[in-house]
Scaffold this motif. Structure first.
Motif, PDB file in Angstrom:
ATOM      1  N   LYS A  90      -4.326  -2.253  -0.220  1.00  0.00           N
ATOM      2  CA  LYS A  90      -5.719  -1.889   0.042  1.00  0.00           C
ATOM      3  C   LYS A  90      -5.820  -0.912   1.210  1.00  0.00           C
ATOM      4  CE  LYS A  90      -8.378  -5.731  -1.893  1.00  0.00           C
ATOM      5  NZ  LYS A  90      -9.359  -6.804  -1.597  1.00  0.00           N
ATOM      6  N   GLU A  91      -4.961  -1.061   2.203  1.00  0.00           N
ATOM      7  CA  GLU A  91      -4.962  -0.146   3.342  1.00  0.00           C
ATOM      8  C   GLU A  91      -4.457   1.229   2.930  1.00  0.00           C
ATOM      9  OE1 GLU A  91      -4.232  -3.451   6.871  1.00  0.00           O
ATOM     10  OE2 GLU A  91      -2.503  -2.478   5.905  1.00  0.00           O
ATOM     11  N   PRO A 101      -9.451  14.490  -1.505  1.00  0.00           N
ATOM     12  CA  PRO A 101     -10.822  14.457  -2.038  1.00  0.00           C
ATOM     13  C   PRO A 101     -10.903  13.909  -3.461  1.00  0.00           C
ATOM     14  CG  PRO A 101     -10.376  16.546  -0.948  1.00  0.00           C
ATOM     15  CD  PRO A 101      -9.077  15.833  -1.030  1.00  0.00           C
ATOM     16  N   LYS A 102      -9.850  14.104  -4.264  1.00  0.00           N
ATOM     17  CA  LYS A 102      -9.880  13.679  -5.661  1.00  0.00           C
ATOM     18  C   LYS A 102      -9.195  12.322  -5.884  1.00  0.00           C
ATOM     19  CE  LYS A 102     -10.122  18.321  -7.664  1.00  0.00           C
ATOM     20  NZ  LYS A 102      -9.505  19.266  -8.621  1.00  0.00           N
ATOM     21  N   PHE A 103      -8.891  11.635  -4.811  1.00  0.00           N
ATOM     22  CA  PHE A 103      -8.210  10.353  -4.956  1.00  0.00           C
ATOM     23  C   PHE A 103      -9.117   9.341  -5.665  1.00  0.00           C
ATOM     24  CE2 PHE A 103      -7.101   6.091  -3.197  1.00  0.00           C
ATOM     25  CZ  PHE A 103      -5.841   5.986  -3.755  1.00  0.00           C
ATOM     26  N   ASP A 104      -8.588   8.753  -6.714  1.00  0.00           N
ATOM     27  CA  ASP A 104      -9.328   7.757  -7.507  1.00  0.00           C
ATOM     28  C   ASP A 104      -8.984   6.363  -6.969  1.00  0.00           C
ATOM     29  OD1 ASP A 104     -10.566   6.192  -9.392  1.00  0.00           O
ATOM     30  OD2 ASP A 104      -9.315   6.842 -11.077  1.00  0.00           O
ATOM     31  N   LYS A 105      -9.751   5.923  -5.984  1.00  0.00           N
ATOM     32  CA  LYS A 105      -9.442   4.659  -5.316  1.00  0.00           C
ATOM     33  C   LYS A 105      -9.536   3.484  -6.276  1.00  0.00           C
ATOM     34  CE  LYS A 105     -10.681   1.819  -1.299  1.00  0.00           C
ATOM     35  NZ  LYS A 105     -11.543   1.719  -0.087  1.00  0.00           N
ATOM     36  N   ASN A 106     -10.617   3.414  -7.041  1.00  0.00           N
ATOM     37  CA  ASN A 106     -10.790   2.298  -7.973  1.00  0.00           C
ATOM     38  C   ASN A 106      -9.693   2.300  -9.034  1.00  0.00           C
ATOM     39  OD1 ASN A 106     -13.083   1.327  -6.668  1.00  0.00           O
ATOM     40  ND2 ASN A 106     -14.460   2.600  -7.902  1.00  0.00           N
ATOM     41  N   GLY A 107      -9.382   3.496  -9.559  1.00  0.00           N
ATOM     42  CA  GLY A 107      -8.321   3.599 -10.551  1.00  0.00           C
ATOM     43  C   GLY A 107      -6.972   3.199  -9.982  1.00  0.00           C
ATOM     44  N   PHE A 108      -6.716   3.603  -8.725  1.00  0.00           N
ATOM     45  CA  PHE A 108      -5.462   3.250  -8.053  1.00  0.00           C
ATOM     46  C   PHE A 108      -5.320   1.732  -7.935  1.00  0.00           C
ATOM     47  CE2 PHE A 108      -3.601   2.023  -3.929  1.00  0.00           C
ATOM     48  CZ  PHE A 108      -2.306   2.491  -4.091  1.00  0.00           C
ATOM     49  N   LEU A 109      -6.376   1.074  -7.479  1.00  0.00           N
ATOM     50  CA  LEU A 109      -6.318  -0.379  -7.302  1.00  0.00           C
ATOM     51  C   LEU A 109      -6.194  -1.107  -8.638  1.00  0.00           C
ATOM     52  CD1 LEU A 109      -9.012  -0.798  -4.498  1.00  0.00           C
ATOM     53  CD2 LEU A 109      -6.525  -0.957  -4.251  1.00  0.00           C
ATOM     54  N   GLU A 110      -6.889  -0.603  -9.665  1.00  0.00           N
ATOM     55  CA  GLU A 110      -6.795  -1.227 -10.989  1.00  0.00           C
ATOM     56  C   GLU A 110      -5.395  -1.096 -11.569  1.00  0.00           C
ATOM     57  OE1 GLU A 110      -8.919  -3.120 -12.685  1.00  0.00           O
ATOM     58  OE2 GLU A 110     -10.150  -3.077 -10.877  1.00  0.00           O
ATOM     59  N   ARG A 111      -4.783   0.047 -11.364  1.00  0.00           N
ATOM     60  CA  ARG A 111      -3.420   0.250 -11.875  1.00  0.00           C
ATOM     61  C   ARG A 111      -2.428  -0.613 -11.110  1.00  0.00           C
ATOM     62  NH1 ARG A 111      -2.277   6.286 -11.443  1.00  0.00           N
ATOM     63  NH2 ARG A 111      -0.417   5.845 -12.665  1.00  0.00           N
ATOM     64  N   CYS A 112      -2.640  -0.781  -9.821  1.00  0.00           N
ATOM     65  CA  CYS A 112      -1.776  -1.680  -9.046  1.00  0.00           C
ATOM     66  C   CYS A 112      -1.872  -3.101  -9.583  1.00  0.00           C
ATOM     67  CB  CYS A 112      -2.161  -1.643  -7.568  1.00  0.00           C
ATOM     68  SG  CYS A 112      -1.660  -0.130  -6.706  1.00  0.00           S
ATOM     69  N   LYS A 113      -3.089  -3.539  -9.895  1.00  0.00           N
ATOM     70  CA  LYS A 113      -3.261  -4.872 -10.470  1.00  0.00           C
ATOM     71  C   LYS A 113      -2.562  -4.974 -11.819  1.00  0.00           C
ATOM     72  CE  LYS A 113      -7.802  -5.812  -8.359  1.00  0.00           C
ATOM     73  NZ  LYS A 113      -9.254  -6.005  -8.656  1.00  0.00           N
ATOM     74  N   ALA A 114      -2.740  -3.925 -12.649  1.00  0.00           N
ATOM     75  CA  ALA A 114      -2.145  -3.933 -13.991  1.00  0.00           C
ATOM     76  C   ALA A 114      -0.622  -4.011 -13.935  1.00  0.00           C
ATOM     77  CB  ALA A 114      -2.585  -2.687 -14.763  1.00  0.00           C
ATOM     78  N   LEU A 117       1.061  -5.582  -8.723  1.00  0.00           N
ATOM     79  CA  LEU A 117       1.323  -5.345  -7.307  1.00  0.00           C
ATOM     80  C   LEU A 117       0.236  -6.039  -6.489  1.00  0.00           C
ATOM     81  CD1 LEU A 117       2.237  -1.538  -7.324  1.00  0.00           C
ATOM     82  CD2 LEU A 117       3.759  -3.505  -7.561  1.00  0.00           C
ATOM     83  N   PRO A 118       0.588  -6.975  -5.637  1.00  0.00           N
ATOM     84  CA  PRO A 118      -0.417  -7.691  -4.835  1.00  0.00           C
ATOM     85  C   PRO A 118      -1.115  -6.751  -3.866  1.00  0.00           C
ATOM     86  CG  PRO A 118       1.803  -8.241  -4.117  1.00  0.00           C
ATOM     87  CD  PRO A 118       1.963  -7.446  -5.369  1.00  0.00           C
ATOM     88  N   LEU A 119      -2.440  -6.846  -3.795  1.00  0.00           N
ATOM     89  CA  LEU A 119      -3.225  -5.914  -2.986  1.00  0.00           C
ATOM     90  C   LEU A 119      -3.261  -6.292  -1.510  1.00  0.00           C
ATOM     91  CD1 LEU A 119      -6.303  -5.264  -5.334  1.00  0.00           C
ATOM     92  CD2 LEU A 119      -4.024  -4.198  -5.347  1.00  0.00           C
ATOM     93  N   ALA A 132       8.820   1.166  -5.766  1.00  0.00           N
ATOM     94  CA  ALA A 132       8.946   2.350  -6.614  1.00  0.00           C
ATOM     95  C   ALA A 132       7.702   2.543  -7.476  1.00  0.00           C
ATOM     96  CB  ALA A 132      10.195   2.232  -7.494  1.00  0.00           C
ATOM     97  N   LYS A 133       7.174   1.464  -8.032  1.00  0.00           N
ATOM     98  CA  LYS A 133       5.951   1.545  -8.832  1.00  0.00           C
ATOM     99  C   LYS A 133       4.775   2.015  -7.981  1.00  0.00           C
ATOM    100  CE  LYS A 133       7.184  -2.178 -12.060  1.00  0.00           C
ATOM    101  NZ  LYS A 133       6.833  -3.554 -12.516  1.00  0.00           N
ATOM    102  N   LEU A 134       4.673   1.473  -6.771  1.00  0.00           N
ATOM    103  CA  LEU A 134       3.578   1.839  -5.879  1.00  0.00           C
ATOM    104  C   LEU A 134       3.604   3.338  -5.570  1.00  0.00           C
ATOM    105  CD1 LEU A 134       1.223   1.072  -4.028  1.00  0.00           C
ATOM    106  CD2 LEU A 134       2.903   0.521  -2.246  1.00  0.00           C
TER     107      LEU A 134
END
Length: 282
Positions: A90-91, A101-114, A117-119, A132-134
């Motif tokens: 999350k940090e 500017p184009k960073f997709d924060k919600n998409g990033f966190l959803e993909r980590c969950k998928a 990867l613990p947030l 490596a996945k991160l």
């Protein structure tokens, strides 16, 4: 997407002298032994190494972009670098949101969950596969159109490498992006890349489409008597051993059709690295 022309860097007893191209929509592999020059080339593309000569063009055929825009569209993953081990996912998301500017924060966190990867866990508690996945999820979440991946599967098990390949394929789905990837694992290259460059001692020895390697290259295993009698026109390299001769060819079908008594096997990336780097002239 990326053009490297006559790029040179001298380190005394080692000289990098490379030209290559990564086309739009291509996953291009760079293969070679450790110390061949792969990491130096990648760092030069990223502007981390000052070169002695040569030219690097990134996105020049894609329209006009400022240098800042180019850097934001270029993503890199190096095996010896990454996020601070004390950060949590999350940090990292908040940090990247402030940088891109184009960073997709919600998409990033959803993909980590998928990708499980613990947030809220520190990265120092992650396995090498999780880290490596991160890295891949992060570098594909801010609009980068060209990825430079230096040994992204190093140290990973079979399952983690397969997951990594799936991530890269997902990134490539729109057909407008490209990847330059190095790996010493032949299966990663053959199953993922559209074309391959072989580098040895800072020089490009070979460039082929992966399908051409798969369909046309072969390994000939012969006695010395058989070697003396065959047509050597389409032999690229040979290696003489006590029991006979091993040869690399890019015309496997020719030898299959004309020399039934010779053992002929399909060539792969490992064969090419071994014989092109260590083999003798025919």
């Amino acid at each position: 997407m990326l053009k490297v022309r006559g790029l040179k860097k001298n380190y005394g007893d080692f000289c990098l002298d490379v030209s290559l191209e990564v086309k739009k929509g291509y996953i291009t592999g760079l293969i070679g032994r450790n110390g061949a020059g792969k990491s130096t080339l990648f760092k030069a593309i990223m502007g981390l190494v000052k070169m002695d000569d040569g030219d690097i063009e990134v996105f020049n055929d894609e329209g006009f972009y400022s240098e800042i825009e180019k850097k934001r569209m270029l993503g890199a993953v190096f095996s010896d670098s990454g996020f601070s081990q004390y950060f949590k996912v999350k940090e990292i998301a908040s940090l990247m949101e402030s940088m891109y500017p184009k960073f997709d924060k919600n998409g990033f966190l959803e993909r980590c969950k998928a990708w499980e990867l613990p947030l809220n866990k520190s990265i120092k508690k992650f396995s090498s596969g999780m880290i490596a996945k991160l890295k891949i999820i992060a570098v594909t979440s801010y609009g980068a159109r060209l990825l430079i991946l230096d040994e992204p599967t190093a140290g990973l098990d079979v399952v983690a490498r397969r997951d990594m390949a799936d991530m890269i394929r997902e990134y490539m789905m729109d057909g407008e992006r490209s990847v330059l990837i190095s790996s010493h694992i032949s299966g990663d290259i053959e199953g993922l890349c559209d074309d391959v460059y072989l580098i040895e001692d800072g020089q490009i020895l070979l460039h082929e489409e992966t399908d051409t390697i798969r369909d046309g290259y072969g390994i000939l295993k012969m006695t010395y008597d058989q070697y003396e009698k065959i047509d050597k026109e389409f032999l690229l390299k040979i290696k003489k051993e006590k029991t006979g001769v091993i040869a690399l060819t890019d015309r496997r079908n020719y030898y299959e059709e004309n020399y039934s008594g010779i053992v002929i096997e399909r060539g792969n990336v490992d064969d090419i690295i071994s014989l092109m780097a260590r083999g003798d002239e025919k």
